[in-house]
Write a protein that holds these residues in place. Sequence first.
Motif, short mmCIF file in Angstrom:
data_model
loop_
_atom_site.label_atom_id
_atom_site.label_comp_id
_atom_site.label_asym_id
_atom_site.label_seq_id
_atom_site.Cartn_x
_atom_site.Cartn_y
_atom_site.Cartn_z
N ASP A 62 -9.34 6.50 3.47
CA ASP A 62 -10.64 5.61 3.43
C ASP A 62 -11.02 4.87 2.25
O ASP A 62 -11.36 3.77 2.06
CB ASP A 62 -12.13 6.51 3.76
CG ASP A 62 -12.21 6.88 5.28
OD1 ASP A 62 -10.93 6.28 5.95
OD2 ASP A 62 -12.67 7.86 5.55
N SER A 63 -10.82 5.66 0.95
CA SER A 63 -11.20 4.85 -0.30
C SER A 63 -9.85 3.91 -0.71
O SER A 63 -10.17 2.96 -1.32
CB SER A 63 -11.16 6.05 -1.60
OG SER A 63 -9.63 6.46 -1.73
N LEU A 64 -8.50 4.07 -0.27
CA LEU A 64 -7.51 3.28 -0.38
C LEU A 64 -8.10 1.91 0.61
O LEU A 64 -7.74 0.65 0.13
CB LEU A 64 -6.49 3.74 0.13
CG LEU A 64 -5.23 2.98 0.03
CD1 LEU A 64 -4.78 2.25 -1.44
CD2 LEU A 64 -3.96 3.38 0.52
N ALA A 73 0.89 -1.22 0.07
CA ALA A 73 0.06 -0.02 0.09
C ALA A 73 0.87 1.17 -0.04
O ALA A 73 1.75 1.07 0.80
CB ALA A 73 -0.92 0.08 1.16
N LEU A 74 0.35 2.14 -0.85
CA LEU A 74 1.37 3.47 -0.97
C LEU A 74 0.30 4.69 -0.57
O LEU A 74 -0.62 4.85 -1.22
CB LEU A 74 1.65 3.64 -2.22
CG LEU A 74 2.93 2.78 -2.54
CD1 LEU A 74 3.53 2.84 -4.15
CD2 LEU A 74 4.05 2.97 -1.55
N THR A 75 0.49 5.52 0.32
CA THR A 75 -0.26 6.63 0.54
C THR A 75 0.46 7.84 0.28
O THR A 75 -0.07 8.92 0.37
CB THR A 75 -0.73 6.78 2.04
OG1 THR A 75 0.59 6.79 3.01
CG2 THR A 75 -1.65 5.70 2.44
N SER A 76 1.73 7.93 -0.43
CA SER A 76 2.56 8.95 -0.61
C SER A 76 3.66 8.80 -1.75
O SER A 76 4.25 7.52 -1.49
CB SER A 76 2.99 9.64 0.63
OG SER A 76 3.95 10.63 0.10
N PHE A 103 -1.35 -1.14 -4.36
CA PHE A 103 -2.60 -0.20 -4.04
C PHE A 103 -2.15 1.07 -3.90
O PHE A 103 -1.67 1.55 -2.66
CB PHE A 103 -3.49 -0.96 -3.01
CG PHE A 103 -4.24 -2.10 -3.40
CD1 PHE A 103 -5.17 -2.11 -4.16
CD2 PHE A 103 -3.36 -3.15 -3.14
CE1 PHE A 103 -5.84 -3.44 -4.45
CE2 PHE A 103 -4.02 -4.51 -3.36
CZ PHE A 103 -5.28 -4.36 -3.98
N ALA A 104 -2.38 2.28 -4.58
CA ALA A 104 -1.98 3.44 -4.33
C ALA A 104 -3.16 4.36 -3.86
O ALA A 104 -4.38 4.07 -4.33
CB ALA A 104 -1.47 4.03 -5.79
N VAL A 105 -3.05 5.53 -3.24
CA VAL A 105 -4.03 6.33 -2.63
C VAL A 105 -4.73 7.08 -3.67
O VAL A 105 -6.20 7.46 -3.50
CB VAL A 105 -3.47 7.12 -1.58
CG1 VAL A 105 -2.60 8.28 -2.18
CG2 VAL A 105 -4.60 8.00 -0.76
#
Length: 243
Positions: free
Chosen positions: A102-104, A51-54, A76-78
């Motif tokens: 939340d969508s991620l 998972a990547l948020t940035s 899975f990217a934000v």
Amino acid sequence: MRMLVTRPEPDTQATMDRLAALDISAIGAPVMTRQTLEAHFPPIIGFAAMALTSTNALRALEDMDLLPQLLGLKVFAVGDRTAHEARLAGFGDVVSAEGTLDSLVTTIALARLEGPVLYPAGRHLSGDMARALAPHGLMVVTVPVYEMVAEERLPEAAREALAGGEIGGVLVYSRRTAEIFAALAATCLSDEQKRALPMLCLSENVAAPLLANHFSRVLLSDHPSEEAMMALALAFAREQTGS
């Protein structure tokens, strides 16, 4: 019309270039600087996805020379920008969420993964992905790989422009950026100037610390993305200049 861009580099310059293409003048005033941490990664074998948020996580992984051993993981990217950067880095299977944590979480939960999720993250987290995905039977291994260090002072050119009323709007992309900017700007803005200064924000969550610090002229993008922020900046600039 001059705008102030508060993002960390290299994103500051990228946003200023996009504003210039829209014929909007801008000043860079990054309120944070990224520092790569000494992370202790678990063995990569066994993870179902990352998972990547940035994009800062990708930059940190590159600094640590860890990207080559991670390229086989599904990502899975934000949002679209992080997904785009992941593809440029060499990841072949990349899914983009809608720009929020939340969508991620929802996107990952619906994927019904059979294995844990690796989450290279910043030291300061805006949400708890591990806790959010636990009810879905998914384990998240969070590894801090970078830290965004707050600046102690705005650049002098930005301070002078703000104090002199030369800034037509400030672009703010994260809640922590908003918190830091509010603290730093307090030294060069009066309460009246804070109330009058237009703040262009990525989301309501980003805007909350500004409202709490008496920046009352807040505008929100239609979607948490760079494209939506550029659309907001252009619409606002046209409204102010009457063009």
